[in-house]
Design a protein around this motif. Structure first.
Motif, PDB file in Angstrom:
ATOM      1  N   GLY A 157       5.978   4.954   0.162  1.00  0.00           N
ATOM      2  CA  GLY A 157       6.315   5.128  -1.244  1.00  0.00           C
ATOM      3  C   GLY A 157       7.257   4.081  -1.804  1.00  0.00           C
ATOM      4  N   THR A 158       7.763   3.174  -0.964  1.00  0.00           N
ATOM      5  CA  THR A 158       8.671   2.140  -1.455  1.00  0.00           C
ATOM      6  C   THR A 158       7.892   1.008  -2.118  1.00  0.00           C
ATOM      7  OG1 THR A 158       8.686   1.034   0.704  1.00  0.00           O
ATOM      8  CG2 THR A 158      10.434   2.634   0.281  1.00  0.00           C
ATOM      9  N   GLU A 159       8.574   0.292  -3.002  1.00  0.00           N
ATOM     10  CA  GLU A 159       7.943  -0.797  -3.738  1.00  0.00           C
ATOM     11  C   GLU A 159       7.664  -1.981  -2.818  1.00  0.00           C
ATOM     12  OE1 GLU A 159       9.884  -2.060  -7.300  1.00  0.00           O
ATOM     13  OE2 GLU A 159      10.270   0.001  -7.965  1.00  0.00           O
ATOM     14  N   LEU A 160       6.629  -2.745  -3.144  1.00  0.00           N
ATOM     15  CA  LEU A 160       6.311  -3.949  -2.382  1.00  0.00           C
ATOM     16  C   LEU A 160       7.382  -4.994  -2.646  1.00  0.00           C
ATOM     17  CD1 LEU A 160       2.458  -4.310  -3.024  1.00  0.00           C
ATOM     18  CD2 LEU A 160       3.618  -3.072  -1.195  1.00  0.00           C
ATOM     19  N   ASN A 161       7.966  -5.515  -1.561  1.00  0.00           N
ATOM     20  CA  ASN A 161       8.955  -6.575  -1.727  1.00  0.00           C
ATOM     21  C   ASN A 161       8.338  -7.943  -1.420  1.00  0.00           C
ATOM     22  OD1 ASN A 161       8.605  -6.235   0.979  1.00  0.00           O
ATOM     23  ND2 ASN A 161      10.758  -5.989   1.499  1.00  0.00           N
ATOM     24  N   TYR A 162       7.073  -7.930  -1.066  1.00  0.00           N
ATOM     25  CA  TYR A 162       6.326  -9.165  -0.803  1.00  0.00           C
ATOM     26  C   TYR A 162       4.863  -8.902  -1.161  1.00  0.00           C
ATOM     27  CZ  TYR A 162       3.479 -12.456   1.854  1.00  0.00           C
ATOM     28  OH  TYR A 162       2.523 -13.384   2.216  1.00  0.00           O
ATOM     29  N   THR A 163       4.238  -9.828  -1.864  1.00  0.00           N
ATOM     30  CA  THR A 163       2.816  -9.703  -2.182  1.00  0.00           C
ATOM     31  C   THR A 163       2.131 -11.054  -2.000  1.00  0.00           C
ATOM     32  OG1 THR A 163       3.125 -10.200  -4.541  1.00  0.00           O
ATOM     33  CG2 THR A 163       3.218  -7.869  -3.887  1.00  0.00           C
ATOM     34  N   ASN A 164       0.831 -11.012  -1.811  1.00  0.00           N
ATOM     35  CA  ASN A 164       0.040 -12.239  -1.675  1.00  0.00           C
ATOM     36  C   ASN A 164      -1.338 -12.012  -2.303  1.00  0.00           C
ATOM     37  OD1 ASN A 164      -0.274 -14.928  -0.855  1.00  0.00           O
ATOM     38  ND2 ASN A 164      -1.342 -14.304   1.001  1.00  0.00           N
ATOM     39  N   TRP A 165      -1.341 -11.524  -3.540  1.00  0.00           N
ATOM     40  CA  TRP A 165      -2.587 -11.185  -4.220  1.00  0.00           C
ATOM     41  C   TRP A 165      -3.445 -12.424  -4.468  1.00  0.00           C
ATOM     42  CZ3 TRP A 165      -3.816  -6.333  -4.131  1.00  0.00           C
ATOM     43  CH2 TRP A 165      -2.827  -5.345  -4.186  1.00  0.00           C
TER      44      TRP A 165
END
Length: 202
Positions: A157-165
């Protein structure tokens, strides 16, 4: 000396990669011979709280631990050589080469003491990408869409602190709740019922 945490990680990886052990089928004597003089010879009376172990027993225990560490170290080397595990940031990532839908992937990883692969930085993303490229297929990642369309979060449930969309992703608008990794390491939102490569982390 291997830390208990690393010991359990390697053991989990072994159970994941060699399912015969987890399903109770004979796996040969790849790990147990070191206990041959302790179990099944009529002398083992089990552990009793408060039991005082004589020095010879402690010495034997230390020998058993050293032998286990040696075997685990060799097993880790074999798994690396066969390209079945990668490591990043203290996590070990592994695949058994099989594919499954999202729920089955989570179940399979949990059964062996791990969880679905969840990259939280570029290094971990690359460790998972290694398997995706090698198998030339996509893999699910440990995140899902929140109640807000196109807003994704980790499974806790925590927010993404890293993304690679990937470019213009996510694009499912609430209809694609899972996340898959492409063979270039970028991410795409996808329906959860597709079969993707199983990659677990320990």
């Amino acid at each position: 000396m291997l830390s208990p945490r690393l010991f359990h990680k390697i053991l989990g990886v072994a159970l994941f990669l060699f399912p015969c052990c987890a399903e109770g089928k004979p796996a040969g004597n790849w790990l147990l011979p070191v206990f041959g003089h302790l179990v099944g010879d009529g002398r083992d009376e089990g552990f009793m709280p408060g039991m005082q172990f004589p020095p010879p027993f402690l010495s034997r225990s230390e020998d058993v631990i050293r032998q286990l560490e040696h075997r685990i170290s060799r097993l880790e080397g074999v798994l690396r050589f066969k390209k079945m595990i990668t490591e990043s940031g203290g996590k070990i990532f592994a695949t058994n080469g099989k594919k499954a839908d999202f729920d089955t992937t989570m179940k399979k990883c949990k059964e062996v003491g791990g969880s679905i692969a969840t990259p939280r930085n570029p290094g971990e993303n690359d460790a998972i990408l290694y398997f995706v490229k090698d198998a030339n297929t996509y893999a699910y990642l440990g995140m899902k869409e929140s109640l807000i369309p196109r807003k994704f979060q980790f499974l806790d449930g925590t927010e993404l602190n890293y993304t690679n969309w990937h470019l213009n992703e996510p694009s499912g608008k609430g209809e694609e709740e899972c996340v898959e990794m492409y063979t270039d390491g970028t991410w795409n939102d996808k329906k959860c019922n597709q079969n993707r490569l199983i990659v677990c982390q320990f």
